[in-house]
Design a protein around this motif. Structure first.
Motif, PDB file in Angstrom:
ATOM      1  N   VAL A  55       1.089  -1.233   0.140  1.00  0.00           N
ATOM      2  CA  VAL A  55       0.377  -0.015  -0.354  1.00  0.00           C
ATOM      3  C   VAL A  55       1.060   1.466  -0.031  1.00  0.00           C
ATOM      4  O   VAL A  55       1.946   1.361   0.790  1.00  0.00           O
ATOM      5  N   VAL A  56       0.500   2.009  -0.817  1.00  0.00           N
ATOM      6  CA  VAL A  56       1.421   3.283  -1.251  1.00  0.00           C
ATOM      7  C   VAL A  56       0.713   4.211  -0.781  1.00  0.00           C
ATOM      8  O   VAL A  56      -0.329   3.941  -1.142  1.00  0.00           O
ATOM      9  N   LEU A  57       1.471   5.320   0.397  1.00  0.00           N
ATOM     10  CA  LEU A  57       0.596   6.289   0.623  1.00  0.00           C
ATOM     11  C   LEU A  57       1.918   7.993   0.357  1.00  0.00           C
ATOM     12  O   LEU A  57       2.371   7.637   0.442  1.00  0.00           O
ATOM     13  N   GLY A  58       0.861   8.226  -0.146  1.00  0.00           N
ATOM     14  CA  GLY A  58       0.508  10.075  -0.163  1.00  0.00           C
ATOM     15  C   GLY A  58       0.775  11.114   1.152  1.00  0.00           C
ATOM     16  O   GLY A  58      -0.261  11.120   1.568  1.00  0.00           O
ATOM     17  N   LEU A  59       2.101  11.330   2.160  1.00  0.00           N
ATOM     18  CA  LEU A  59       1.935  12.075   2.379  1.00  0.00           C
ATOM     19  C   LEU A  59       2.044  13.382   2.736  1.00  0.00           C
ATOM     20  O   LEU A  59       2.311  14.204   1.417  1.00  0.00           O
ATOM     21  N   VAL A  60       1.678  13.647   3.390  1.00  0.00           N
ATOM     22  CA  VAL A  60       0.921  15.819   3.304  1.00  0.00           C
ATOM     23  C   VAL A  60       2.045  16.495   2.864  1.00  0.00           C
ATOM     24  O   VAL A  60       2.240  17.437   1.699  1.00  0.00           O
ATOM     25  N   ASP A  61       3.722  16.359   2.979  1.00  0.00           N
ATOM     26  CA  ASP A  61       4.166  16.577   2.792  1.00  0.00           C
ATOM     27  C   ASP A  61       4.895  16.503   0.677  1.00  0.00           C
ATOM     28  O   ASP A  61       5.516  16.994   0.457  1.00  0.00           O
ATOM     29  N   GLY A  62       4.174  15.495   0.131  1.00  0.00           N
ATOM     30  CA  GLY A  62       4.943  14.661  -1.176  1.00  0.00           C
ATOM     31  C   GLY A  62       5.617  13.686  -0.576  1.00  0.00           C
ATOM     32  O   GLY A  62       5.966  13.062  -2.525  1.00  0.00           O
ATOM     33  N   ASP A  63       6.047  13.702   0.184  1.00  0.00           N
ATOM     34  CA  ASP A  63       6.891  12.170  -0.238  1.00  0.00           C
ATOM     35  C   ASP A  63       5.462  11.176  -0.161  1.00  0.00           C
ATOM     36  O   ASP A  63       4.157  10.733   0.319  1.00  0.00           O
ATOM     37  N   THR A  64       6.335   9.776  -0.110  1.00  0.00           N
ATOM     38  CA  THR A  64       5.785   8.632  -0.289  1.00  0.00           C
ATOM     39  C   THR A  64       6.510   7.533   0.758  1.00  0.00           C
ATOM     40  O   THR A  64       7.529   7.892   1.230  1.00  0.00           O
ATOM     41  N   ILE A  65       5.518   6.893   1.354  1.00  0.00           N
ATOM     42  CA  ILE A  65       5.725   5.663   2.824  1.00  0.00           C
ATOM     43  C   ILE A  65       4.773   4.143   2.063  1.00  0.00           C
ATOM     44  O   ILE A  65       3.776   4.568   1.275  1.00  0.00           O
ATOM     45  N   ILE A  66       6.036   2.871   2.029  1.00  0.00           N
ATOM     46  CA  ILE A  66       5.349   2.182   1.710  1.00  0.00           C
ATOM     47  C   ILE A  66       5.007   1.276   2.886  1.00  0.00           C
ATOM     48  O   ILE A  66       5.567   1.046   3.087  1.00  0.00           O
ATOM     49  N   ALA A  67       3.542   0.441   2.839  1.00  0.00           N
ATOM     50  CA  ALA A  67       2.966  -0.632   3.576  1.00  0.00           C
ATOM     51  C   ALA A  67       3.410  -1.498   3.423  1.00  0.00           C
ATOM     52  O   ALA A  67       2.683  -1.804   2.122  1.00  0.00           O
ATOM     53  N   THR A  68       3.615  -2.537   4.014  1.00  0.00           N
ATOM     54  CA  THR A  68       2.825  -4.255   3.589  1.00  0.00           C
ATOM     55  C   THR A  68       2.098  -4.973   4.083  1.00  0.00           C
ATOM     56  O   THR A  68       1.736  -4.812   5.334  1.00  0.00           O
ATOM     57  N   VAL A  69       0.857  -5.011   4.104  1.00  0.00           N
ATOM     58  CA  VAL A  69      -0.055  -5.421   4.488  1.00  0.00           C
ATOM     59  C   VAL A  69      -0.697  -7.096   4.632  1.00  0.00           C
ATOM     60  O   VAL A  69      -0.925  -6.460   2.968  1.00  0.00           O
ATOM     61  N   THR A  70      -1.393  -7.874   4.888  1.00  0.00           N
ATOM     62  CA  THR A  70      -1.991  -8.896   4.407  1.00  0.00           C
ATOM     63  C   THR A  70      -2.977  -8.807   3.720  1.00  0.00           C
ATOM     64  O   THR A  70      -3.777  -7.870   3.693  1.00  0.00           O
ATOM     65  N   ASN A  71      -3.669  -9.647   2.648  1.00  0.00           N
ATOM     66  CA  ASN A  71      -4.380  -9.151   1.895  1.00  0.00           C
ATOM     67  C   ASN A  71      -5.799  -9.534   2.575  1.00  0.00           C
ATOM     68  O   ASN A  71      -7.235  -9.151   2.305  1.00  0.00           O
ATOM     69  N   ASP A  72      -5.869 -10.424   4.043  1.00  0.00           N
ATOM     70  CA  ASP A  72      -7.176 -10.892   5.047  1.00  0.00           C
ATOM     71  C   ASP A  72      -7.194  -9.357   5.262  1.00  0.00           C
ATOM     72  O   ASP A  72      -7.893  -9.877   6.284  1.00  0.00           O
ATOM     73  N   SER A  73      -6.486  -8.532   5.651  1.00  0.00           N
ATOM     74  CA  SER A  73      -7.015  -7.318   7.017  1.00  0.00           C
ATOM     75  C   SER A  73      -7.641  -6.451   5.974  1.00  0.00           C
ATOM     76  O   SER A  73      -8.210  -5.043   6.515  1.00  0.00           O
ATOM     77  N   TRP A  74      -7.634  -6.571   5.295  1.00  0.00           N
ATOM     78  CA  TRP A  74      -8.174  -5.443   4.269  1.00  0.00           C
ATOM     79  C   TRP A  74      -9.420  -6.037   3.496  1.00  0.00           C
ATOM     80  O   TRP A  74     -10.464  -4.757   2.157  1.00  0.00           O
ATOM     81  N   VAL A  75      -9.051  -7.356   2.711  1.00  0.00           N
ATOM     82  CA  VAL A  75      -9.896  -7.188   1.303  1.00  0.00           C
ATOM     83  C   VAL A  75     -11.152  -7.850   1.424  1.00  0.00           C
ATOM     84  O   VAL A  75     -11.926  -9.200   2.540  1.00  0.00           O
TER      85      VAL A  75
END
Length: 75
Positions: A55-75
């Protein structure tokens, strides 16, 4: 360790955090956290895999951060 890396007060450094170590929360459910290392952003991309998704998150300052999540946790 700081001496080996040449780290001392006043110099710029970068912290590297592995994607599996990032936790995503969309609703705190009224709970407050004491952790100060919180970043606000918006989901900009999801790369779904067989078991996990990035999951790629766009931060308020324009940077990005990536998180790895299990599919069971959000699908």
């Amino acid at each position: 360790m700081a001496e080996t890396l040449g780290i001392k007060a006043g110099i710029d450094v970068s912290a590297l955090v592995r994607a599996p170590q990032v936790i995503i929360v969309s609703d705190f459910g009224g709970y407050r956290l004491s952790a100060r290392n919180q970043l606000s952003g918006t989901v900009s991309q999801i790369h779904k895999g067989q078991v996990n998704s990035e999951v790629v998150l766009g931060l308020v300052d324009g940077d990005t951060i990536i998180a790895t999540v299990t599919n069971d946790s959000w699908v």
